[in-house]
Motif scaffolding. Structure first.
Motif, PDB file in Angstrom:
ATOM      1  N   LEU A 292       0.848  -1.190   0.000  1.00 44.80           N
ATOM      2  CA  LEU A 292       0.000   0.000   0.000  1.00 44.80           C
ATOM      3  C   LEU A 292       0.887   1.245   0.000  1.00 44.80           C
ATOM      4  O   LEU A 292       1.448   1.619   1.030  1.00 44.80           O
ATOM      5  CB  LEU A 292      -0.913   0.004   1.231  1.00 44.80           C
ATOM      6  N   PRO A 293       1.063   1.908  -1.144  1.00 45.95           N
ATOM      7  CA  PRO A 293       1.943   3.077  -1.212  1.00 45.95           C
ATOM      8  C   PRO A 293       1.452   4.194  -0.291  1.00 45.95           C
ATOM      9  O   PRO A 293       0.249   4.348  -0.077  1.00 45.95           O
ATOM     10  CB  PRO A 293       1.859   3.501  -2.682  1.00 45.95           C
ATOM     11  N   SER A 294       2.402   4.983   0.213  1.00 45.30           N
ATOM     12  CA  SER A 294       2.049   5.972   1.232  1.00 45.30           C
ATOM     13  C   SER A 294       2.654   7.341   0.964  1.00 45.30           C
ATOM     14  O   SER A 294       3.741   7.455   0.406  1.00 45.30           O
ATOM     15  CB  SER A 294       2.544   5.511   2.613  1.00 45.30           C
ATOM     16  N   ILE A 295       1.915   8.349   1.409  1.00 43.78           N
ATOM     17  CA  ILE A 295       2.493   9.667   1.675  1.00 43.78           C
ATOM     18  C   ILE A 295       2.702   9.715   3.181  1.00 43.78           C
ATOM     19  O   ILE A 295       1.747   9.616   3.950  1.00 43.78           O
ATOM     20  CB  ILE A 295       1.561  10.800   1.218  1.00 43.78           C
ATOM     21  N   LEU A 296       3.956   9.815   3.602  1.00 44.32           N
ATOM     22  CA  LEU A 296       4.295   9.760   5.013  1.00 44.32           C
ATOM     23  C   LEU A 296       4.408  11.165   5.597  1.00 44.32           C
ATOM     24  O   LEU A 296       5.033  12.049   4.993  1.00 44.32           O
ATOM     25  CB  LEU A 296       5.623   9.029   5.217  1.00 44.32           C
ATOM     26  N   ILE A 297       3.814  11.342   6.761  1.00 41.74           N
ATOM     27  CA  ILE A 297       3.889  12.615   7.472  1.00 41.74           C
ATOM     28  C   ILE A 297       4.384  12.319   8.890  1.00 41.74           C
ATOM     29  O   ILE A 297       3.609  11.834   9.729  1.00 41.74           O
ATOM     30  CB  ILE A 297       2.517  13.320   7.509  1.00 41.74           C
ATOM     31  N   PRO A 298       5.663  12.533   9.165  1.00 37.79           N
ATOM     32  CA  PRO A 298       6.183  12.202  10.503  1.00 37.79           C
ATOM     33  C   PRO A 298       5.582  13.115  11.557  1.00 37.79           C
ATOM     34  O   PRO A 298       5.561  14.335  11.400  1.00 37.79           O
ATOM     35  CB  PRO A 298       7.692  12.429  10.357  1.00 37.79           C
ATOM     36  N   CYS A 307      10.843   7.396   7.655  1.00 40.95           N
ATOM     37  CA  CYS A 307      10.512   8.222   6.485  1.00 40.95           C
ATOM     38  C   CYS A 307      11.674   8.288   5.501  1.00 40.95           C
ATOM     39  O   CYS A 307      11.514   8.018   4.308  1.00 40.95           O
ATOM     40  CB  CYS A 307      10.152   9.639   6.925  1.00 40.95           C
ATOM     41  N   ASN A 308      12.838   8.634   6.017  1.00 37.87           N
ATOM     42  CA  ASN A 308      13.995   8.809   5.145  1.00 37.87           C
ATOM     43  C   ASN A 308      14.356   7.522   4.421  1.00 37.87           C
ATOM     44  O   ASN A 308      14.701   7.537   3.224  1.00 37.87           O
ATOM     45  CB  ASN A 308      15.192   9.305   5.964  1.00 37.87           C
ATOM     46  N   ASN A 309      14.280   6.395   5.121  1.00 37.11           N
ATOM     47  CA  ASN A 309      14.671   5.125   4.512  1.00 37.11           C
ATOM     48  C   ASN A 309      13.663   4.643   3.480  1.00 37.11           C
ATOM     49  O   ASN A 309      14.037   4.078   2.442  1.00 37.11           O
ATOM     50  CB  ASN A 309      14.886   4.065   5.588  1.00 37.11           C
ATOM     51  N   LEU A 310      12.378   4.858   3.736  1.00 38.60           N
ATOM     52  CA  LEU A 310      11.369   4.465   2.754  1.00 38.60           C
ATOM     53  C   LEU A 310      11.444   5.344   1.504  1.00 38.60           C
ATOM     54  O   LEU A 310      11.250   4.861   0.384  1.00 38.60           O
ATOM     55  CB  LEU A 310       9.972   4.530   3.373  1.00 38.60           C
ATOM     56  N   VAL A 311      11.740   6.611   1.702  1.00 39.45           N
ATOM     57  CA  VAL A 311      11.911   7.507   0.551  1.00 39.45           C
ATOM     58  C   VAL A 311      13.159   7.115  -0.235  1.00 39.45           C
ATOM     59  O   VAL A 311      13.164   7.109  -1.468  1.00 39.45           O
ATOM     60  CB  VAL A 311      11.980   8.976   0.999  1.00 39.45           C
ATOM     61  N   ALA A 312      14.240   6.754   0.482  1.00 39.64           N
ATOM     62  CA  ALA A 312      15.468   6.330  -0.187  1.00 39.64           C
ATOM     63  C   ALA A 312      15.240   5.079  -1.029  1.00 39.64           C
ATOM     64  O   ALA A 312      15.884   4.892  -2.065  1.00 39.64           O
ATOM     65  CB  ALA A 312      16.562   6.072   0.849  1.00 39.64           C
ATOM     66  N   ILE A 317       6.414   8.720  -0.309  1.00 38.98           N
ATOM     67  CA  ILE A 317       6.603  10.159  -0.454  1.00 38.98           C
ATOM     68  C   ILE A 317       6.532  10.769   0.944  1.00 38.98           C
ATOM     69  O   ILE A 317       5.726  10.352   1.784  1.00 38.98           O
ATOM     70  CB  ILE A 317       5.528  10.762  -1.368  1.00 38.98           C
ATOM     71  N   TYR A 318       7.355  11.771   1.179  1.00 43.31           N
ATOM     72  CA  TYR A 318       7.561  12.318   2.518  1.00 43.31           C
ATOM     73  C   TYR A 318       7.134  13.788   2.524  1.00 43.31           C
ATOM     74  O   TYR A 318       7.630  14.586   1.734  1.00 43.31           O
ATOM     75  CB  TYR A 318       9.046  12.151   2.823  1.00 43.31           C
ATOM     76  N   LEU A 319       6.186  14.122   3.397  1.00 42.48           N
ATOM     77  CA  LEU A 319       5.767  15.511   3.568  1.00 42.48           C
ATOM     78  C   LEU A 319       5.906  15.915   5.028  1.00 42.48           C
ATOM     79  O   LEU A 319       5.576  15.132   5.925  1.00 42.48           O
ATOM     80  CB  LEU A 319       4.308  15.708   3.155  1.00 42.48           C
ATOM     81  N   GLU A 320       6.368  17.132   5.256  1.00 46.11           N
ATOM     82  CA  GLU A 320       6.347  17.673   6.604  1.00 46.11           C
ATOM     83  C   GLU A 320       4.933  18.152   6.924  1.00 46.11           C
ATOM     84  O   GLU A 320       4.133  18.455   6.033  1.00 46.11           O
ATOM     85  CB  GLU A 320       7.335  18.832   6.731  1.00 46.11           C
ATOM     86  N   LEU A 321       4.653  18.260   8.201  1.00 40.36           N
ATOM     87  CA  LEU A 321       3.334  18.673   8.656  1.00 40.36           C
ATOM     88  C   LEU A 321       2.935  20.020   8.059  1.00 40.36           C
ATOM     89  O   LEU A 321       1.791  20.214   7.624  1.00 40.36           O
ATOM     90  CB  LEU A 321       3.325  18.736  10.179  1.00 40.36           C
ATOM     91  N   ASP A 322       3.890  20.952   7.996  1.00 37.04           N
ATOM     92  CA  ASP A 322       3.553  22.294   7.502  1.00 37.04           C
ATOM     93  C   ASP A 322       3.517  22.380   5.973  1.00 37.04           C
ATOM     94  O   ASP A 322       3.294  23.453   5.411  1.00 37.04           O
ATOM     95  CB  ASP A 322       4.511  23.341   8.070  1.00 37.04           C
TER      96      ASP A 322
END
Length: 516
Positions: A292-298, A307-312, A317-322
């Motif tokens: 299940l592909p994800s947009i990750l928001i730590p 987050c960093n390892n899954l993006v690597a 995909i990695y998004l910050e809260l803001d």
């Protein structure tokens, strides 16, 4: 044998530590161990849930609350690790340890999954209880443990190489503590079709979601034209501080959104969706297991490594809260356009059998006659080693293809094996010497059916290594059917599979049914 798990849940620390420990507790009780928890009662604790699962809970001393600012009154040093202890334990490590020791006397194994517990606590408690200590952590902190689990994706045990106070490390998502229904459900969806026209989106930010990431995501989707909005499912507990705000957004979205306070079977919910937007704790590994592909928001600093390892790995995909307001819908569109590729990369990362592998290790740790034998997933670094075994005359003698492969042929073959999420390629290892002893592979031929292949380094013939490796396979892969093809004149291998309780169905075919 008596096992105690020291872990907490609370509004400020979430539920993930307790939930993954419950997964492990279920496996341990199924093995006949006596398991209980030691927890601190506080807002958001899951003591009631633990007890409903049939496990007893030792309640530790409550913190003294400062009536002015309603924070725990704890004297600690001013550093990051001390701050963790203050906010997560609510008391000093010494007070926590003494509270535990006042109520726990006879323990064979103490399991600790807690960011507020430090090496001083571990050394002090283990010295008093004289027990084995298993630590679950992912912050790369100092520990004193017989066994440590760090399930961060792509984390390697070499990250702990300088810590002589840790006897053995289990690192990476091969050991992720996922519920026991993830692997069986994964078997059913390996070739499923994903929806890209109007994707089904699962939003799961944990039980509490203190910064209201869920609300921000829903607000971002409301910026899209109504016809372009996906079908949305939101998971958020009713004790979350922004629960009512999220419910209002759900109402505005109308028939495009539905909400659940709690689901008993997360795996079944996940496979009903095409992509997810969520935090990056254990649920990120659950999603990877099911492709299940994800947009990750730590939502916490300790989630950034995942987050960093899954993006690597180009799996998320990695998004910050803001960044949710300005970037979420753009990244959602990109992920939707590339679902198939992201799905394939996720499936390779986690197979859902981590708790079985941890169980093998714990059985060995608690055994009076522990075996030093283990299995680990093969990597690209093992290609040459396996080739050197493959070309040995003893290995080729009973192979279906007696001709040795060329170096190039072997490289192509093994790289394809390692990148195929449907197969399992293990090296048999000695956990003490770290020597590689042989190979055991499971190749998927149908849903819940595999063909096994096993060979041993000729230098270690006669030591029953294959027999012991098959016993480990029976623990990790107990829920599937395994086929073995053994040439009729290979009497040693025929005896191997007969002794391992494989049923001989023809002169060369042996089958092991799922183990109940």
């Amino acid at each position: 044998m008596n096992i105690v798990i020291r872990a907490d849940a609370a509004v400020q620390i979430g539920s993930g530590h307790i939930m993954r420990c419950l997964v492990l507790a279920k496996e341990l009780t199924n093995q006949g161990y006596s398991v209980s928890f030691a927890c601190r009662r506080q807002p958001g604790d899951l003591i009631g849930l633990i007890q409903r699962r049939g496990l007893s809970v030792v309640e530790l001393a409550s913190p003294v609350i400062n009536e002015v600012n309603l924070t725990p009154n704890v004297a600690v040093e001013s550093n990051a690790e001390a701050d963790y202890a203050a906010s997560w334990l609510g008391v000093s490590w010494q007070q926590d340890a003494d509270s535990l020791l006042a109520q726990i006397k006879d323990v064979d194994l103490l399991i600790v999954d807690h960011y507020g517990i430090n090496i001083e606590w571990e050394q002090y408690v283990r010295n008093v209880l004289d027990c084995k200590l298993f630590i679950i952590d992912d912050l790369l902190r100092l520990h004193a443990a017989d066994l440590l689990l760090d399930q961060t994706p792509m984390r390697e045990d070499s990250a702990y190489v300088l810590q002589s106070t840790i006897k053995r490390v289990l690192a990476g998502s091969d050991y992720a503590l996922l519920a026991d229904n993830f692997a069986p459900i994964r078997e059913t969806i390996m070739h499923r079709h994903v929806t890209t026209v109007q994707p089904r989106v699962l939003i799961t930010m944990g039980a509490m979601d203190l910064p209201n990431a869920t609300g921000k995501v829903l607000e971002a989707f409301l910026q899209l034209p109504a016809d372009d909005r996906p079908q949305i499912t939101v998971l958020l507990g009713q004790h979350a501080p922004h629960y009512q705000v999220v419910k209002k957004y759900i109402k505005v979205l109308g028939n495009k959104a539905k909400h659940f306070d709690y689901v008993e079977n997360m795996a079944e919910i996940m496979v009903q969706h095409d992509l997810a937007i969520g935090a990056a704790g254990t649920t990120a590994l659950e999603r990877a297991c099911l492709g299940l592909p994800s947009i990750l928001i730590p939502l916490a600093d300790n989630q950034r490594a995942i987050c960093n390892n899954l993006v690597a790995a180009n799996a998320a995909i990695y998004l910050e809260l803001d960044e949710i307001t300005t970037k979420l819908t753009v990244q959602y569109a990109f992920l939707t356009a590339n679902l198939t590729e992201f799905r394939a990369r996720n499936l390779v990362l986690c197979d859902g059998l981590g708790v079985k592998r941890v169980l093998v290790e714990l059985n060995g740790l608690l055994s009076y006659l522990p075996s030093t034998l283990g299995l680990r997933k093969a990597t690209h670094d093992d290609i040459e080693q396996v080739y050197n075994w493959q070309i040995q005359p003893q290995t080729r003698q009973y192979s279906p293809n007696p001709q040795s492969p060329s170096w190039l042929e072997h490289q192509v073959w093994m790289q394809n094996q390692l990148s195929n999420a449907e197969h399992f390629f293990y090296l048999i290892i000695d956990n003490v010497s770290n020597l590689n002893l042989g190979v055991v592979r499971l190749n998927r031929i149908a849903q819940c059916e595999y063909v096994i292949s096993i060979f041993i380094d000729p230098s270690y013939y006669g030591q029953k290594i294959a027999t012991r490796a098959l016993a480990i396979i029976d623990i990790i892969h107990r829920d599937v059917t395994i086929h073995a093809r053994v040439m009729q004149d290979n009497s040693a291998s025929q005896q191997l599979f007969t002794s391992a309780n494989y049923q001989q169905v023809t002169s060369e075919i042996f089958i092991r049914a799922p183990i109940k």
